[in-house]
Scaffold this motif. Structure first.
Motif, PDB file in Angstrom:
ATOM      1  N   THR A  91       0.880  -1.167   0.000  1.00 56.59           N
ATOM      2  CA  THR A  91       0.000   0.000   0.000  1.00 56.59           C
ATOM      3  C   THR A  91       0.917   1.215   0.000  1.00 56.59           C
ATOM      4  O   THR A  91       1.822   1.323   0.832  1.00 56.59           O
ATOM      5  CB  THR A  91      -0.900   0.007   1.243  1.00 56.59           C
ATOM      6  N   VAL A  92       0.664   2.114  -0.950  1.00 53.29           N
ATOM      7  CA  VAL A  92       1.550   3.254  -1.158  1.00 53.29           C
ATOM      8  C   VAL A  92       0.775   4.554  -0.966  1.00 53.29           C
ATOM      9  O   VAL A  92      -0.275   4.750  -1.583  1.00 53.29           O
ATOM     10  CB  VAL A  92       2.158   3.218  -2.588  1.00 53.29           C
ATOM     11  N   ALA A  93       1.305   5.425  -0.111  1.00 53.82           N
ATOM     12  CA  ALA A  93       0.734   6.766   0.059  1.00 53.82           C
ATOM     13  C   ALA A  93       1.534   7.707  -0.832  1.00 53.82           C
ATOM     14  O   ALA A  93       2.761   7.753  -0.764  1.00 53.82           O
ATOM     15  CB  ALA A  93       0.822   7.205   1.514  1.00 53.82           C
ATOM     16  N   LEU A  94       0.815   8.422  -1.704  1.00 53.96           N
ATOM     17  CA  LEU A  94       1.457   9.305  -2.681  1.00 53.96           C
ATOM     18  C   LEU A  94       0.984  10.732  -2.505  1.00 53.96           C
ATOM     19  O   LEU A  94      -0.136  10.975  -2.063  1.00 53.96           O
ATOM     20  CB  LEU A  94       1.094   8.861  -4.112  1.00 53.96           C
ATOM     21  N   LEU A  95       1.830  11.654  -2.911  1.00 54.40           N
ATOM     22  CA  LEU A  95       1.465  13.059  -2.974  1.00 54.40           C
ATOM     23  C   LEU A  95       1.563  13.468  -4.435  1.00 54.40           C
ATOM     24  O   LEU A  95       2.627  13.367  -5.042  1.00 54.40           O
ATOM     25  CB  LEU A  95       2.412  13.911  -2.123  1.00 54.40           C
ATOM     26  N   LYS A  96       0.428  13.865  -4.998  1.00 55.58           N
ATOM     27  CA  LYS A  96       0.416  14.348  -6.382  1.00 55.58           C
ATOM     28  C   LYS A  96       1.024  15.753  -6.355  1.00 55.58           C
ATOM     29  O   LYS A  96       0.448  16.668  -5.769  1.00 55.58           O
ATOM     30  CB  LYS A  96      -1.018  14.360  -6.920  1.00 55.58           C
ATOM     31  N   CYS A  97       2.182  15.910  -6.942  1.00 55.76           N
ATOM     32  CA  CYS A  97       2.975  17.123  -6.765  1.00 55.76           C
ATOM     33  C   CYS A  97       2.290  18.394  -7.259  1.00 55.76           C
ATOM     34  O   CYS A  97       2.410  19.437  -6.619  1.00 55.76           O
ATOM     35  CB  CYS A  97       4.341  16.956  -7.441  1.00 55.76           C
ATOM     36  N   SER A 124      -0.821  -1.672 -14.351  1.00 53.69           N
ATOM     37  CA  SER A 124      -1.214  -0.303 -14.692  1.00 53.69           C
ATOM     38  C   SER A 124       0.034   0.579 -14.792  1.00 53.69           C
ATOM     39  O   SER A 124       1.063   0.283 -14.186  1.00 53.69           O
ATOM     40  CB  SER A 124      -2.166   0.254 -13.641  1.00 53.69           C
ATOM     41  N   PRO A 125      -0.060   1.668 -15.551  1.00 55.37           N
ATOM     42  CA  PRO A 125       1.094   2.567 -15.670  1.00 55.37           C
ATOM     43  C   PRO A 125       1.577   3.104 -14.316  1.00 55.37           C
ATOM     44  O   PRO A 125       2.785   3.209 -14.087  1.00 55.37           O
ATOM     45  CB  PRO A 125       0.580   3.708 -16.550  1.00 55.37           C
ATOM     46  N   ILE A 126       0.642   3.422 -13.429  1.00 54.45           N
ATOM     47  CA  ILE A 126       1.044   3.956 -12.119  1.00 54.45           C
ATOM     48  C   ILE A 126       1.824   2.897 -11.337  1.00 54.45           C
ATOM     49  O   ILE A 126       2.902   3.174 -10.802  1.00 54.45           O
ATOM     50  CB  ILE A 126      -0.183   4.441 -11.315  1.00 54.45           C
ATOM     51  N   ALA A 127       1.294   1.683 -11.256  1.00 55.20           N
ATOM     52  CA  ALA A 127       1.968   0.618 -10.503  1.00 55.20           C
ATOM     53  C   ALA A 127       3.331   0.304 -11.110  1.00 55.20           C
ATOM     54  O   ALA A 127       4.312   0.153 -10.386  1.00 55.20           O
ATOM     55  CB  ALA A 127       1.098  -0.633 -10.467  1.00 55.20           C
ATOM     56  N   ARG A 128       3.403   0.223 -12.427  1.00 54.94           N
ATOM     57  CA  ARG A 128       4.696  -0.065 -13.077  1.00 54.94           C
ATOM     58  C   ARG A 128       5.718   1.020 -12.756  1.00 54.94           C
ATOM     59  O   ARG A 128       6.903   0.735 -12.589  1.00 54.94           O
ATOM     60  CB  ARG A 128       4.514  -0.214 -14.586  1.00 54.94           C
ATOM     61  N   GLY A 129       5.251   2.261 -12.672  1.00 53.61           N
ATOM     62  CA  GLY A 129       6.157   3.356 -12.346  1.00 53.61           C
ATOM     63  C   GLY A 129       6.592   3.365 -10.887  1.00 53.61           C
ATOM     64  O   GLY A 129       7.650   3.900 -10.557  1.00 53.61           O
ATOM     65  N   LEU A 130       5.785   2.772 -10.012  1.00 49.36           N
ATOM     66  CA  LEU A 130       6.081   2.779  -8.575  1.00 49.36           C
ATOM     67  C   LEU A 130       6.914   1.585  -8.113  1.00 49.36           C
ATOM     68  O   LEU A 130       7.688   1.703  -7.166  1.00 49.36           O
ATOM     69  CB  LEU A 130       4.772   2.807  -7.772  1.00 49.36           C
ATOM     70  N   ILE A 131       6.743   0.434  -8.772  1.00 49.00           N
ATOM     71  CA  ILE A 131       7.426  -0.788  -8.353  1.00 49.00           C
ATOM     72  C   ILE A 131       8.941  -0.545  -8.285  1.00 49.00           C
ATOM     73  O   ILE A 131       9.543  -0.026  -9.212  1.00 49.00           O
ATOM     74  CB  ILE A 131       7.129  -1.963  -9.319  1.00 49.00           C
ATOM     75  N   GLY A 132       9.513  -0.936  -7.145  1.00 48.69           N
ATOM     76  CA  GLY A 132      10.947  -0.810  -6.952  1.00 48.69           C
ATOM     77  C   GLY A 132      11.391   0.513  -6.344  1.00 48.69           C
ATOM     78  O   GLY A 132      12.527   0.653  -5.903  1.00 48.69           O
ATOM     79  N   LYS A 133      10.502   1.483  -6.283  1.00 45.74           N
ATOM     80  CA  LYS A 133      10.831   2.786  -5.700  1.00 45.74           C
ATOM     81  C   LYS A 133      10.653   2.734  -4.185  1.00 45.74           C
ATOM     82  O   LYS A 133      10.105   1.786  -3.638  1.00 45.74           O
ATOM     83  CB  LYS A 133       9.945   3.889  -6.302  1.00 45.74           C
ATOM     84  N   GLU A 134      11.114   3.794  -3.503  1.00 47.06           N
ATOM     85  CA  GLU A 134      11.047   3.847  -2.045  1.00 47.06           C
ATOM     86  C   GLU A 134      10.401   5.147  -1.592  1.00 47.06           C
ATOM     87  O   GLU A 134      10.214   6.065  -2.392  1.00 47.06           O
ATOM     88  CB  GLU A 134      12.448   3.757  -1.454  1.00 47.06           C
ATOM     89  N   ALA A 135      10.112   5.237  -0.284  1.00 49.10           N
ATOM     90  CA  ALA A 135       9.568   6.461   0.296  1.00 49.10           C
ATOM     91  C   ALA A 135      10.527   7.612   0.021  1.00 49.10           C
ATOM     92  O   ALA A 135      11.748   7.432  -0.004  1.00 49.10           O
ATOM     93  CB  ALA A 135       9.355   6.287   1.791  1.00 49.10           C
ATOM     94  N   ASP A 136       9.974   8.776  -0.215  1.00 51.15           N
ATOM     95  CA  ASP A 136      10.678  10.023  -0.537  1.00 51.15           C
ATOM     96  C   ASP A 136      11.151  10.103  -1.984  1.00 51.15           C
ATOM     97  O   ASP A 136      11.660  11.141  -2.390  1.00 51.15           O
ATOM     98  CB  ASP A 136      11.859  10.293   0.419  1.00 51.15           C
ATOM     99  N   ASP A 137      11.003   9.017  -2.761  1.00 51.68           N
ATOM    100  CA  ASP A 137      11.326   9.088  -4.193  1.00 51.68           C
ATOM    101  C   ASP A 137      10.252   9.888  -4.911  1.00 51.68           C
ATOM    102  O   ASP A 137       9.074   9.867  -4.526  1.00 51.68           O
ATOM    103  CB  ASP A 137      11.389   7.690  -4.831  1.00 51.68           C
ATOM    104  N   VAL A 138      10.657  10.592  -5.944  1.00 51.82           N
ATOM    105  CA  VAL A 138       9.712  11.289  -6.809  1.00 51.82           C
ATOM    106  C   VAL A 138       9.692  10.533  -8.131  1.00 51.82           C
ATOM    107  O   VAL A 138      10.748  10.245  -8.701  1.00 51.82           O
ATOM    108  CB  VAL A 138      10.120  12.768  -7.021  1.00 51.82           C
TER     109      VAL A 138
END
Length: 158
Positions: A91-97, A124-138
């Motif tokens: 589960t990922v909490a995101l901030l839309k910049c 989905s494009p969003i999930a593919r873009g998020l996989i492997g990233k960490e907190a504080d990543d943009v």
């Protein structure tokens, strides 16, 4: 055949639907077919044809669910050590910049996805873009409406 990732909740929902179809709906359809047969001439018996059509849909869905469950790789993200990386089931909490809007998504299998519930497909494009990233990543995600920039606030394995 390749395995399809699925969360424990997704597998449970499919098993519940399968149980309903096999143990409640199927017997009702069989009963409706038997009752319609008693009305006589099957050629012009709309109730009979409707029940047979419903039976076809029911049996097709049963086969579909059984196939999905047999190919499922069920992943329990709660049993994995949280290393802070976005993975399947997280589960990922995101901030839309651009709008400062906070969004929460859980990354799930294709059959579980429901954007209204915050469940997005791993493909989905969003999930593919998020996989492997960490907190504080943009991350910048390409969407049909253009590029959207998100900051990852938190990654949870719930």
């Amino acid at each position: 055949m390749s395995q399809t990732p699925m969360t424990i909740r997704g597998a449970e929902k499919l098993r519940e639907e399968l149980d309903y179809l096999k143990n409640q709906l199927r017997p009702r359809i069989i009963e409706a077919i038997a009752e319609a047969r008693e009305h006589g001439d099957l050629k012009e018996n709309a109730e009979y044809h409707a029940a047979r059509e419903q039976q076809g849909f029911c049996e097709g869905r049963i086969q579909d669910i059984e196939g999905k469950l047999s190919q499922a790789q069920i992943i329990d993200v709660t049993k994995l050590p949280n290393n802070g990386r976005v993975i399947f089931g997280a589960t990922v909490a995101l901030l839309k910049c651009d709008t400062e809007e906070e969004i929460r998504y859980r990354i799930v299998g294709d059959d579980e996805a429901d954007i209204k519930e915050g469940l997005i497909s791993v493909n989905s494009p969003i999930a593919r873009g998020l996989i492997g990233k960490e907190a504080d990543d943009v991350v910048v995600i390409r969407t049909p409406a253009g590029e959207v920039e998100y900051e990852i606030l938190e990654v949870e394995y719930l």
